[in-house]
Scaffold this motif. Structure first.
Motif: not given
Length: 279
Positions: A65-78, A89-92
């Protein structure tokens, strides 16, 4: 975007690496469950199996979950930054709750069995990662935006320097724009560092558990040892893929047009500059 314009696309390779990271993450969760179920008797709370909730929760919370939280800004770019930040914040927060359950499980299990706490390197690294993660999540939780424009508030700054920087923002409002720009790379660095520390603690925990449970047969390449070692390799692989995605400069989330406009408006307000360079 203009009507009829093609939808924005992700940079080449990004989607593939994100997909690989999710495949690795799900595989390491399945491997953790298989190890605990096949060789350690499974997971139950009020029983001698309560301890097994600890490795499962820490892998799920502090790694996946921490890894996915870090990836959020790369995945949801637009997508709008406010929505992306809320998901981040929700994933964290979810990772923190799951990890807390794991911490409670190990302390309760040790208390019941009369085992001492906090004496091993694994426990030191693990508790350090959890406490620092708690401070990081608490400091970075979404707050009401300044002026209703979606800009960062003072509470986006970590807890320890928060008070000093908060006073500085009120006394010298022109510094807030520069300080936020300075803090962003620090936030990214500490996020990646905590992620690495969490994986390190998990690797130490796997080794410690194997030495406690199968120390006599571990060196003979028994199936449990091979499966647990495989879990360790998956943890490292997941960390490497996530780290690679986070450190690729061209894969960083580009600011949307409205975000650039708001930033310029705020800079004009605090520094007395106009977008056109006039007074």
């Amino acid at each position: 975007a203009m009507d009829g314009a093609p939808p924005p696309t992700s940079p080449a390779g990004l989607s593939a690496y994100v997909a690989v990271s999710q495949l690795l993450g799900l595989t390491l969760l399945a491997t953790t469950g298989a190890w605990l179920g096949r060789y350690r008797g499974g997971v139950a709370w009020h029983s001698p199996l309560q301890f097994n909730a600890h490795p499962l929760c820490m892998v799920l919370g502090m790694v996946f979950l921490q890894g996915d939280a870090l990836l959020v800004y790369r995945v949801f770019r637009h997508e709008a930054k406010r929505s992306t930040k809320a998901l981040h914040a929700l994933l964290h927060g979810l990772a923190l709750v799951v990890a807390l359950v794991g911490i409670i499980a190990v302390f309760e299990s040790h208390r019941t069995k009369g085992i001492p706490n906090m004496y091993s390197l694994h426990s030191w690294c693990g508790m350090a990662a959890f406490v620092l993660y708690l401070l990081q999540v608490r400091a970075g939780e979404p707050q009401a935006p300044l002026g209703g424009k979606g800009l960062c508030s003072v509470r986006d700054i970590p807890m320890s320097p928060q008070w000093l920087l908060g006073c500085g923002f009120f006394l010298f409002p022109g510094a807030s724009f520069l300080l936020r720009g300075w803090y962003k790379p620090q936030h990214i660095f500490f996020g990646i560092t905590l992620f690495i520390l969490s994986i390190t603690a998990c690797l130490l925990g796997i080794t410690e558990m194997l030495l406690f449970k199968i120390s006599d047969s571990y060196s003979h390449f028994v199936p449990e040892g091979i499966l647990a070692n495989t879990l360790g390799v998956l943890l490292v692989a997941f960390g490497l893929v996530v780290g690679y995605v986070l450190t690729r400069e061209e894969w960083k989330r580009p600011p949307l047009a409205e975000e650039l406009a708001l930033s310029m408006d705020f800079k004009t307000l605090t520094e007395g500059e106009s977008p056109g360079g006039g007074s």
